[in-house]
Design a protein around this motif. Structure first.
Motif, PDB file in Angstrom:
ATOM      1  N   GLU A  38      -8.116   2.468   2.829  1.00 17.32           N
ATOM      2  CA  GLU A  38      -7.489   1.652   3.867  1.00 17.32           C
ATOM      3  C   GLU A  38      -8.111   2.018   5.212  1.00 17.32           C
ATOM      4  OE1 GLU A  38      -3.073   0.384   5.394  1.00 17.32           O
ATOM      5  OE2 GLU A  38      -3.504   2.501   5.137  1.00 17.32           O
ATOM      6  N   ARG A  64     -14.832   0.240  -0.233  1.00 15.41           N
ATOM      7  CA  ARG A  64     -13.577  -0.222  -0.839  1.00 15.41           C
ATOM      8  C   ARG A  64     -12.702   0.935  -1.319  1.00 15.41           C
ATOM      9  NH1 ARG A  64     -14.491  -4.212  -5.528  1.00 15.41           N
ATOM     10  NH2 ARG A  64     -12.218  -4.389  -5.275  1.00 15.41           N
ATOM     11  N   PHE A  65     -13.360   2.014  -1.792  1.00 20.20           N
ATOM     12  CA  PHE A  65     -12.611   3.111  -2.381  1.00 20.20           C
ATOM     13  C   PHE A  65     -13.087   4.435  -1.788  1.00 20.20           C
ATOM     14  CE2 PHE A  65     -12.934  -0.266  -5.557  1.00 20.20           C
ATOM     15  CZ  PHE A  65     -11.575  -0.504  -5.811  1.00 20.20           C
ATOM     16  N   THR A 122       0.838  -1.193   0.000  1.00 21.40           N
ATOM     17  CA  THR A 122       0.000   0.000   0.000  1.00 21.40           C
ATOM     18  C   THR A 122       0.865   1.232   0.000  1.00 21.40           C
ATOM     19  OG1 THR A 122      -0.088   0.119   2.399  1.00 21.40           O
ATOM     20  CG2 THR A 122      -1.797  -1.172   1.300  1.00 21.40           C
ATOM     21  N   CYS A 168      -3.522   0.244  -8.217  1.00 22.37           N
ATOM     22  CA  CYS A 168      -4.948   0.547  -8.069  1.00 22.37           C
ATOM     23  C   CYS A 168      -5.066   1.798  -7.214  1.00 22.37           C
ATOM     24  CB  CYS A 168      -5.693  -0.612  -7.413  1.00 22.37           C
ATOM     25  SG  CYS A 168      -7.472  -0.303  -7.205  1.00 22.37           S
ATOM     26  N   HIS A 199      -9.702  -5.610  -8.927  1.00 21.08           N
ATOM     27  CA  HIS A 199      -9.820  -4.160  -8.932  1.00 21.08           C
ATOM     28  C   HIS A 199     -10.478  -3.680 -10.219  1.00 21.08           C
ATOM     29  CE1 HIS A 199      -6.226  -4.199  -5.985  1.00 21.08           C
ATOM     30  NE2 HIS A 199      -7.342  -3.956  -5.319  1.00 21.08           N
ATOM     31  N   VAL A 227      -7.812   3.403  -3.128  1.00 19.49           N
ATOM     32  CA  VAL A 227      -8.197   2.320  -2.221  1.00 19.49           C
ATOM     33  C   VAL A 227      -8.396   2.890  -0.813  1.00 19.49           C
ATOM     34  CG1 VAL A 227      -7.499   0.128  -1.177  1.00 19.49           C
ATOM     35  CG2 VAL A 227      -6.988   0.589  -3.586  1.00 19.49           C
ATOM     36  N   LYS A 274      -9.622   2.030 -12.184  1.00 24.34           N
ATOM     37  CA  LYS A 274      -8.729   2.422 -11.092  1.00 24.34           C
ATOM     38  C   LYS A 274      -7.266   2.114 -11.399  1.00 24.34           C
ATOM     39  CE  LYS A 274     -11.954   3.854  -8.234  1.00 24.34           C
ATOM     40  NZ  LYS A 274     -12.062   5.289  -7.866  1.00 24.34           N
ATOM     41  N   ASN A 293      -2.692   0.495  -4.032  1.00 23.34           N
ATOM     42  CA  ASN A 293      -2.365  -0.925  -3.871  1.00 23.34           C
ATOM     43  C   ASN A 293      -1.899  -1.483  -5.209  1.00 23.34           C
ATOM     44  OD1 ASN A 293      -3.012  -1.010  -1.192  1.00 23.34           O
ATOM     45  ND2 ASN A 293      -4.883  -2.215  -1.431  1.00 23.34           N
TER      46      ASN A 293
END
Length: 685
Positions: A575, A617-618, A3, A570, A556, A573, A560, A549
């Motif tokens: 986190e 997720r995003f 990441t 990607c 994915h 993301v 992205k 990521n």
């Protein structure tokens, strides 16, 4: 999974690869300023959250300020005798028949914006001003709700005085807090002059539990401006959540200090010294009868008789019904020390006593016209305040079984202003209106039936009951049999009757402390003495950061994908640091390690995102929004004692705590083991 935080930089280094290749963010990425890059030192998830005992500053006295929507006050206790709570002095002025252990949340400033008075003094002085002169004075009342309702709260947010003039909200709140600070310190000096050294006072401010982080930070900033504490001594100011404070106080009560609404008798509804609060506690009582030593231990350790008859795991709800909001929390009692665990995130809404006031204003608009009421408020602000005072006095006497009508005095200036504006008198307006339950009395008053008064309560009361019912239906809070009704609005007989009628049939016992209007204030003092009493809380939102990521085809979304220097990333993301409704223990830490993107970098700025969903997720998902920024202030090149570590390998270890009443962060420069100035700003959006 690798990441990389998205920072909108050229030359963002990652540390998981030996060659430390630069990874730029996508073009046009709206992440942060160019001067504030970071890179993670750990290629996978950070270590599991660790619990750390919170460090508490030394103090000799706790002063709590209950800053309410309609009324406010302070109380204090000394560390040498923490449960002996001293209430503030009785306030001068006030309304006949009303206890004055709090004062109205009213602030009066001169036409030049200089502090003049607060509370009853401000209200009465403003009321006595000449109507023309009053137009120039700045009078603020019930302004706390503006902070709750502001969707874009910043340090530049303004409040509107009764006369329409505006002023920075931060200054308005600071004036009020400074007033309480000076009053409290003066009283403390007279009682115990030796305790008032600069570093011996711990301050506590109460806020609704449903307030978001920006509003909590706003109150802290106002306290700094008011001089309660300095930024360098931030730990000497605690933010207490109002229903939590009430819960802390209620656990200290003896049975005779409570009123059980389900068993109102000629004796006043008090719970007898030996009476069970609920049949669900019978097993605990039988055990305690067989072991008197256990019960004695609990009572002597500061837990009230009610709690001594409860067993570990018993659950109860606190409904804080205040002037502006209703705040609900559900706690589980943990033995043997009586600590508390939150079972569901704080909930509630804008269903406070001011809702009844707004309903009355809407009624006046129906009778006299919305345009007239707006003009009267603007041109005769002091007379409008006089009218609201008259209604407040009648509102307090409303009850479900009251027989007689209620008379509300109209100020002479209202009657005169209406005649000049409309060309006929108020009696004619009442006859012509469609409102048939309000009449004009021969004494020159609005005569309202009790049924009509109770109707003004219904939207607000229904909102409170609905929120309680929704919360009781949650699987996380099953087994709750006891409801504490607290807060200033909980004094209302209309509200008490409605809650008991709606919820009593469900087996829920509704209990009201005798000093219900002071429950939060007294609890805030106890919380200040032992802030660790609430051991576990629930995160109201999901918090995290945006990162890059490694791109995984099929996992994915193609849109992205970002390719730079031969690497596939990607973007956007999310986190996650902590999830919504996740249980977080006090002192539990979420750790992340970062390194600056450039040698000699002095500041790291990381955008924080939040959402109500647990599975976002995003950071571009619906409902995810930027809510703040984590700021790390660095000394150049690892600090004064440079260890020779290459600047691009410099590690900054940040630790965030989500289990307290505020989100907190600390940071350390690993190369020097020195603390790094760290802060989270929720007001800069």
């Amino acid at each position: 999974m690798l990441t990389v935080p998205e920072m909108g930089l050229q030359g963002l280094y990652i540390s998981s690869s030996p060659d430390r290749s630069p990874v730029p963010s996508p073009p046009g990425s709206p992440r942060t300023q160019e001067s504030c890059g970071i890179a993670p030192l750990t290629p996978s998830h950070s270590p599991k959250p660790e619990a750390r005992a919170p460090q508490q500053a030394s103090f000799s006295v706790v002063v709590a300020i209950d800053f309410g929507t309609t009324s406010s006050g302070y109380a204090f206790s000394f560390a040498s005798d923490p449960e002996a709570i001293h209430m503030m002095r009785k306030w001068e002025g006030g309304d006949p028949g009303v206890a004055h252990q709090k004062t109205p949340t009213c602030l009066l400033l001169t036409p030049e914006g200089v502090f003049h008075s607060f509370g009853y003094t401000a209200r009465d002085y403003y009321h006595d001003l000449d109507p023309e002169e009053a137009r120039d004075w700045l009078y603020f009342e019930k302004f706390k709700m503006k902070i709750h309702s502001a969707t874009d709260l910043t340090l530049k947010t303004q409040l509107e005085a009764v006369n329409g003039k505006k002023m920075l909200a931060l200054e308005v709140f600071a004036h009020a807090l400074r007033f309480f600070k000076e009053h409290a310190l003066q009283e403390l000096r007279e009682q115990s002059p030796c305790v008032l050294e600069k570093d011996t006072v711990r301050w506590v401010l109460t806020v609704p539990a449903i307030w978001k982080q920006p509003a909590k930070q706003f109150m802290r900033e106002a306290a700094y401006l008011a001089g309660l504490v300095s930024r360098e001594d931030a730990e000497k100011l605690l933010i207490a959540l109002e229903p939590e404070a009430a819960s802390v106080y209620c656990r200290k009560l003896r049975l005779h200090q409570l009123m059980d609404l389900s068993s109102r008798t000629a004796g006043g509804g008090r719970l007898g010294e030996r009476r069970s609060i609920d049949s669900s506690f019978r097993h605990a009582r039988e055990q305690l009868r067989r072991s008197r030593h256990s019960r004695t231990f609990l009572v002597e350790s500061g837990v009230g008789e009610l709690w001594a008859e409860m067993q570990e795991g018993d659950r109860y709800m606190v409904a804080d019904c205040g002037g502006g909001t209703v705040d609900l929390t559900v706690h589980q009692l943990e033995q043997p020390h009586g600590t508390l665990k939150e079972l569901y995130k704080a909930s509630g809404g804008p269903y406070g006593a001011v809702g009844v006031d707004l309903a009355f204003e809407q009624l006046l608009c129906r009778i006299f016209g919305e345009d007239f009421i707006a003009k009267f408020k603007r041109q005769r602000p002091a007379a409008w305040v006089d009218l609201t005072i008259a209604f407040e006095a009648r509102k307090r006497t409303a009850g479900p079984h009251r027989a007689g009508a209620l008379n509300i005095s109209l100020p002479f200036s209202f009657i005169d202003f209406y005649r000049k504006q409309r060309g006929h008198n108020v009696e004619t307006a009442l006859r012509r209106s469609s409102v048939n339950f309000v009449k004009w009395s021969s004494q020159g008053m609005l005569r309202m039936s009790c049924e009509a008064m109770n109707e003004l309560f219904q939207p607000t009361v229904s909102g409170i009951i609905q929120h309680i019912e929704v919360l009781l239906a949650r699987p996380e809070v099953q087994g709750v049999k006891l409801l504490f009704l607290v807060g200033g609005f909980a004094e209302s007989a209309v509200l008490q009757h409605a809650v008991q009628t709606a919820l009593g049939t469900r087996g829920l016992r509704v209990v009201v402390p005798h000093d219900v209007g002071l429950t939060i204030l007294k609890g805030a003092v106890l919380f200040g003495q032992a802030p660790g009493v609430v051991r576990v809380r629930r995160s109201p939102l999901t918090y995290g950061v945006g990162v890059l990521n490694r791109f995984v085809p099929g996992h994915h979304p193609p849109e992205k994908l970002l390719v730079r220097d031969g690497r596939r990333w990607c973007t956007d993301v999310f986190e996650r640091f902590v999830a919504a409704e996740q249980s977080v223990a006090l002192g539990e830490e979420v750790r992340r390690s970062y390194c600056p993107a450039r040698p000699g970098q002095r500041r790291v700025l990381i955008n924080l995102y939040c959402c109500a969903a647990e599975d976002a997720r995003f950071i571009t998902d619906p409902g995810v929004r930027k809510c703040g920024a984590l700021s790390l202030e660095l000394e150049p090149d690892g600090g004064p004692e440079n260890t020779g570590t290459p600047p691009n390998r410099r590690e900054i270890r940040a630790a965030m705590q989500f289990g307290d009443t505020e989100i907190k962060v600390t940071a350390v420069d690993v190369s020097t083991n020195r603390s790094v100035r760290a802060a989270i700003d929720f007001l800069s959006n």
